[in-house]
Design a protein around this motif. Sequence first.
Motif, PDB file in Angstrom:
ATOM      1  N   GLU A 100      12.084   8.419  24.749  1.00 31.10           N
ATOM      2  CA  GLU A 100      11.083   8.420  23.575  1.00 31.10           C
ATOM      3  C   GLU A 100      10.146   9.620  23.890  1.00 31.10           C
ATOM      4  O   GLU A 100       9.715  10.329  22.913  1.00 31.10           O
ATOM      5  N   PHE A 101       9.571   9.816  24.953  1.00 25.59           N
ATOM      6  CA  PHE A 101       8.628  11.009  25.236  1.00 25.59           C
ATOM      7  C   PHE A 101       9.393  12.107  25.143  1.00 25.59           C
ATOM      8  O   PHE A 101       8.633  13.217  24.595  1.00 25.59           O
ATOM      9  N   ASP A 102      10.679  12.435  25.773  1.00 26.68           N
ATOM     10  CA  ASP A 102      11.162  13.753  25.339  1.00 26.68           C
ATOM     11  C   ASP A 102      11.145  13.924  23.855  1.00 26.68           C
ATOM     12  O   ASP A 102      10.825  15.105  23.435  1.00 26.68           O
ATOM     13  N   GLN A 103      11.513  13.066  22.765  1.00 26.94           N
ATOM     14  CA  GLN A 103      11.618  13.317  21.636  1.00 26.94           C
ATOM     15  C   GLN A 103      10.312  13.777  21.030  1.00 26.94           C
ATOM     16  O   GLN A 103      10.000  14.390  20.053  1.00 26.94           O
ATOM     17  N   ASP A 104       9.234  12.751  21.645  1.00 32.55           N
ATOM     18  CA  ASP A 104       7.871  13.259  20.860  1.00 32.55           C
ATOM     19  C   ASP A 104       7.391  14.736  21.448  1.00 32.55           C
ATOM     20  O   ASP A 104       6.852  15.318  20.576  1.00 32.55           O
ATOM     21  N   VAL A 105       7.849  15.025  22.540  1.00 33.08           N
ATOM     22  CA  VAL A 105       7.417  16.722  22.914  1.00 33.08           C
ATOM     23  C   VAL A 105       8.215  17.409  21.943  1.00 33.08           C
ATOM     24  O   VAL A 105       7.931  18.575  21.392  1.00 33.08           O
ATOM     25  N   ARG A 106       9.690  17.215  21.790  1.00 26.76           N
ATOM     26  CA  ARG A 106      10.331  18.047  20.854  1.00 26.76           C
ATOM     27  C   ARG A 106       9.655  18.138  19.551  1.00 26.76           C
ATOM     28  O   ARG A 106       9.707  19.046  18.739  1.00 26.76           O
ATOM     29  N   ASP A 107       9.343  16.784  19.186  1.00 27.01           N
ATOM     30  CA  ASP A 107       8.620  16.909  17.804  1.00 27.01           C
ATOM     31  C   ASP A 107       7.293  17.649  17.436  1.00 27.01           C
ATOM     32  O   ASP A 107       7.054  18.226  16.635  1.00 27.01           O
ATOM     33  N   MET A 108       6.471  17.538  18.574  1.00 29.80           N
ATOM     34  CA  MET A 108       5.298  18.127  18.759  1.00 29.80           C
ATOM     35  C   MET A 108       5.354  19.689  18.445  1.00 29.80           C
ATOM     36  O   MET A 108       4.991  20.413  17.768  1.00 29.80           O
ATOM     37  N   LEU A 109       6.758  20.037  19.362  1.00 32.31           N
ATOM     38  CA  LEU A 109       6.835  21.693  19.252  1.00 32.31           C
ATOM     39  C   LEU A 109       7.554  22.152  18.106  1.00 32.31           C
ATOM     40  O   LEU A 109       7.174  23.361  17.786  1.00 32.31           O
ATOM     41  N   ALA A 110       8.250  21.233  17.406  1.00 36.24           N
ATOM     42  CA  ALA A 110       8.665  21.409  16.229  1.00 36.24           C
ATOM     43  C   ALA A 110       7.693  21.949  15.148  1.00 36.24           C
ATOM     44  O   ALA A 110       7.714  22.841  14.245  1.00 36.24           O
ATOM     45  N   ARG A 111       6.564  21.043  15.223  1.00 37.18           N
ATOM     46  CA  ARG A 111       5.537  21.171  14.351  1.00 37.18           C
ATOM     47  C   ARG A 111       4.667  22.708  14.652  1.00 37.18           C
ATOM     48  O   ARG A 111       4.031  23.068  13.493  1.00 37.18           O
ATOM     49  N   HIS A 112       4.770  23.204  15.810  1.00 36.21           N
ATOM     50  CA  HIS A 112       4.223  24.272  15.980  1.00 36.21           C
ATOM     51  C   HIS A 112       5.308  25.592  16.376  1.00 36.21           C
ATOM     52  O   HIS A 112       4.769  26.633  16.953  1.00 36.21           O
ATOM     53  N   GLU A 113       6.428  25.391  15.806  1.00 36.73           N
ATOM     54  CA  GLU A 113       7.586  26.425  16.018  1.00 36.73           C
ATOM     55  C   GLU A 113       7.251  27.957  15.598  1.00 36.73           C
ATOM     56  O   GLU A 113       7.460  28.892  16.470  1.00 36.73           O
TER      57      GLU A 113
END
Length: 201
Positions: A100-113
């Motif tokens: 779940e943490f992995d996915q949150d990190v990916r979501d956070m990075l996607a917001r700042h791509e």
Amino acid sequence: MNFLAHLVLAGEEENLQLGAMLGDFVRGKAELEAFDPGTRVGIMLHRRIDASTDSLPEVSALLEYLQPPFRRFGGIIIDLMFDHELALRWREFSSLTLQEFDQDVRDMLARHESILPDRLKGFMRYADRRGLFAAYREPAEILHSLRGVGRRLSRENPLHRVEEIWDQFEPLVAAAFEPVFQAVQSDVSLWVNEKSMMTGS
């Protein structure tokens, strides 16, 4: 500290987490100033964590244990092995699963791509293929990562041979992990509080 440890130490504030991921990919003052103030603080925190970790006696003792040719590259080895220990002890540090943490990190990075350096985007594509950060629980994944780092270095290095010292060195890293992580957590807390007082945030 490596990526997973930097993310945990950054806490839940998004700008600090973003800075935790950007820290290894932003060089010098000019590159730093290209980011918004909150993200700059996160990148500066990343640098503070690296300096704080390197200054600890437990880390110095680990480096002293390593013999040439490994000692010169001990910082890289220890950083990745600390991420291994953190992944093994994950339930002590988060109510989320590591996946779940992995996915949150990916979501956070996607917001700042739009502001991510190409090298960070490349790392995340690699992370997706390898199942990082959850895969850091496995010694084989750490050894694979070290071999990859070694191939990217321009100078000759022994990172493809860390398996030779793993069984002797890993217990020492495991024993050092808790005092090191606690010391860095305390330093981060003081540093972030000081920054908050200075900025009024």
